[in-house]
Design a protein around this motif. Sequence first.
Motif, PDB file in Angstrom:
ATOM      1  N   ASP A   1       0.811  -1.231   0.000  1.00  0.00           N
ATOM      2  CA  ASP A   1       0.000   0.000   0.000  1.00  0.00           C
ATOM      3  C   ASP A   1       0.842   1.276   0.000  1.00  0.00           C
ATOM      4  O   ASP A   1       0.317   2.380   0.047  1.00  0.00           O
ATOM      5  N   ASP A   2       2.175   1.130  -0.059  1.00  0.00           N
ATOM      6  CA  ASP A   2       3.054   2.301   0.012  1.00  0.00           C
ATOM      7  C   ASP A   2       3.455   2.853  -1.349  1.00  0.00           C
ATOM      8  O   ASP A   2       4.267   3.777  -1.437  1.00  0.00           O
ATOM      9  N   LYS A   3       2.894   2.325  -2.440  1.00  0.00           N
ATOM     10  CA  LYS A   3       3.281   2.771  -3.771  1.00  0.00           C
ATOM     11  C   LYS A   3       3.070   4.267  -4.004  1.00  0.00           C
ATOM     12  O   LYS A   3       3.873   4.909  -4.676  1.00  0.00           O
ATOM     13  N   PRO A   4       2.010   4.891  -3.456  1.00  0.00           N
ATOM     14  CA  PRO A   4       1.872   6.342  -3.652  1.00  0.00           C
ATOM     15  C   PRO A   4       3.027   7.134  -3.049  1.00  0.00           C
ATOM     16  O   PRO A   4       3.331   8.248  -3.498  1.00  0.00           O
TER      17      PRO A   4
ATOM     18  N   ILE B   1       2.690   9.184 -10.777  1.00  0.00           N
ATOM     19  CA  ILE B   1       1.594   8.464 -11.400  1.00  0.00           C
ATOM     20  C   ILE B   1       0.308   8.611 -10.590  1.00  0.00           C
ATOM     21  O   ILE B   1      -0.797   8.662 -11.136  1.00  0.00           O
ATOM     22  N   PHE B   2       0.453   8.733  -9.277  1.00  0.00           N
ATOM     23  CA  PHE B   2      -0.726   8.890  -8.426  1.00  0.00           C
ATOM     24  C   PHE B   2      -1.238  10.326  -8.421  1.00  0.00           C
ATOM     25  O   PHE B   2      -2.392  10.576  -8.079  1.00  0.00           O
TER      26      PHE B   2
ATOM     27  N   PHE C   1      -1.727 -10.765   2.554  1.00  0.00           N
ATOM     28  CA  PHE C   1      -0.691  -9.749   2.418  1.00  0.00           C
ATOM     29  C   PHE C   1      -0.963  -8.590   3.368  1.00  0.00           C
ATOM     30  O   PHE C   1      -2.089  -8.336   3.762  1.00  0.00           O
ATOM     31  N   ASP C   2       0.094  -7.880   3.697  1.00  0.00           N
ATOM     32  CA  ASP C   2      -0.012  -6.738   4.605  1.00  0.00           C
ATOM     33  C   ASP C   2      -0.359  -5.486   3.800  1.00  0.00           C
ATOM     34  O   ASP C   2       0.462  -4.577   3.646  1.00  0.00           O
ATOM     35  N   PHE C   3      -1.587  -5.451   3.275  1.00  0.00           N
ATOM     36  CA  PHE C   3      -2.041  -4.327   2.453  1.00  0.00           C
ATOM     37  C   PHE C   3      -3.184  -3.631   3.182  1.00  0.00           C
ATOM     38  O   PHE C   3      -4.254  -4.203   3.397  1.00  0.00           O
ATOM     39  N   ASP C   4      -2.949  -2.379   3.576  1.00  0.00           N
ATOM     40  CA  ASP C   4      -3.944  -1.583   4.295  1.00  0.00           C
ATOM     41  C   ASP C   4      -4.689  -0.717   3.281  1.00  0.00           C
ATOM     42  O   ASP C   4      -4.167   0.299   2.821  1.00  0.00           O
ATOM     43  N   VAL C   5      -5.911  -1.113   2.941  1.00  0.00           N
ATOM     44  CA  VAL C   5      -6.677  -0.411   1.914  1.00  0.00           C
ATOM     45  C   VAL C   5      -6.942   1.034   2.306  1.00  0.00           C
ATOM     46  O   VAL C   5      -6.832   1.952   1.486  1.00  0.00           O
ATOM     47  N   GLU C   6      -7.296   1.262   3.558  1.00  0.00           N
ATOM     48  CA  GLU C   6      -7.598   2.626   4.004  1.00  0.00           C
ATOM     49  C   GLU C   6      -6.351   3.502   3.987  1.00  0.00           C
ATOM     50  O   GLU C   6      -6.413   4.694   3.660  1.00  0.00           O
TER      51      GLU C   6
ATOM     52  N   PHE D   1      -3.866   3.112   1.930  1.00  0.00           N
ATOM     53  CA  PHE D   1      -3.647   3.378   0.517  1.00  0.00           C
ATOM     54  C   PHE D   1      -4.563   4.495   0.031  1.00  0.00           C
ATOM     55  O   PHE D   1      -4.117   5.436  -0.641  1.00  0.00           O
ATOM     56  N   ARG D   2      -5.837   4.399   0.369  1.00  0.00           N
ATOM     57  CA  ARG D   2      -6.792   5.426  -0.060  1.00  0.00           C
ATOM     58  C   ARG D   2      -6.405   6.798   0.489  1.00  0.00           C
ATOM     59  O   ARG D   2      -6.500   7.815  -0.205  1.00  0.00           O
ATOM     60  N   GLY D   3      -5.953   6.840   1.729  1.00  0.00           N
ATOM     61  CA  GLY D   3      -5.549   8.101   2.334  1.00  0.00           C
ATOM     62  C   GLY D   3      -4.357   8.716   1.625  1.00  0.00           C
ATOM     63  O   GLY D   3      -4.311   9.930   1.390  1.00  0.00           O
ATOM     64  N   ARG D   4      -3.404   7.888   1.250  1.00  0.00           N
ATOM     65  CA  ARG D   4      -2.222   8.376   0.538  1.00  0.00           C
ATOM     66  C   ARG D   4      -2.591   8.876  -0.855  1.00  0.00           C
ATOM     67  O   ARG D   4      -2.053   9.880  -1.326  1.00  0.00           O
ATOM     68  N   VAL D   5      -3.522   8.180  -1.504  1.00  0.00           N
ATOM     69  CA  VAL D   5      -3.972   8.617  -2.828  1.00  0.00           C
ATOM     70  C   VAL D   5      -4.696   9.953  -2.733  1.00  0.00           C
ATOM     71  O   VAL D   5      -4.482  10.857  -3.550  1.00  0.00           O
ATOM     72  N   ARG D   6      -5.573  10.086  -1.721  1.00  0.00           N
ATOM     73  CA  ARG D   6      -6.364  11.326  -1.568  1.00  0.00           C
ATOM     74  C   ARG D   6      -5.470  12.543  -1.376  1.00  0.00           C
ATOM     75  O   ARG D   6      -5.791  13.641  -1.834  1.00  0.00           O
TER      76      ARG D   6
END
Length: 221
Positions: free
Chosen positions: A148-151, A157-158, A175-180, A182-187
Amino acid sequence: MSDLTLINIKEEILSQNKELAQELRGRLRDQGVFMVNLMSSPGSGKTSLIVRSIELLRKAYRIGVIEGDVDSAVDAERVAREGVPAVQLKTGGSCHLTAAMVEKGLGALELASLDLLFLENIGNLICPVGSDTGANLNVAILSVPEGDDKPLKYPKIFQTAHAFVVNKIDAAEHFDFDVEAFRGRVRKLNPQAPVFEVSCKTGEGVEGWCAWLADRVEGER
């Protein structure tokens, strides 16, 4: 006085690419074709998302696909089995598709018989971002195993994509993927772009993505 002359090749190439991309957008608009540029890391599921989208949208739209790859025609062959026209662009090493490459792909398609065109860019999160392809929409795909750290690592790209698809959501528990998170970083980077959680394996969430895409296509008509 210095006799040194500096020529900025990168700026010149980018300018030429942008001009051709604008020309391609106009050409597609005149033909009534809406093009979507899909970008992601290798293995995130670009081709799988295209196939799932074809399944749900083929009754409403005449669909075509341009596949970009360094080598191999495996993705275009997979798409062609769905009964839609497909073109494979082999870049021979280039890390992204340019407008000139896309123009060659368009030349191999009967645009008058298409409504929606998927463009699968080369798998990487850096190079495709800076090259305008002439697409109406730029969509970034991320898969759960990537983290979830890609942003944080690839902000450009984001910042610039019109929408984001999180694929392989069916594997989230492994997997250790935190959707929220990720969404926060995208926002923070791109407040307006929607995020779609999907599984191209099970079909979960794909309908919502396709409904949003159909709205964009209709809005352009």
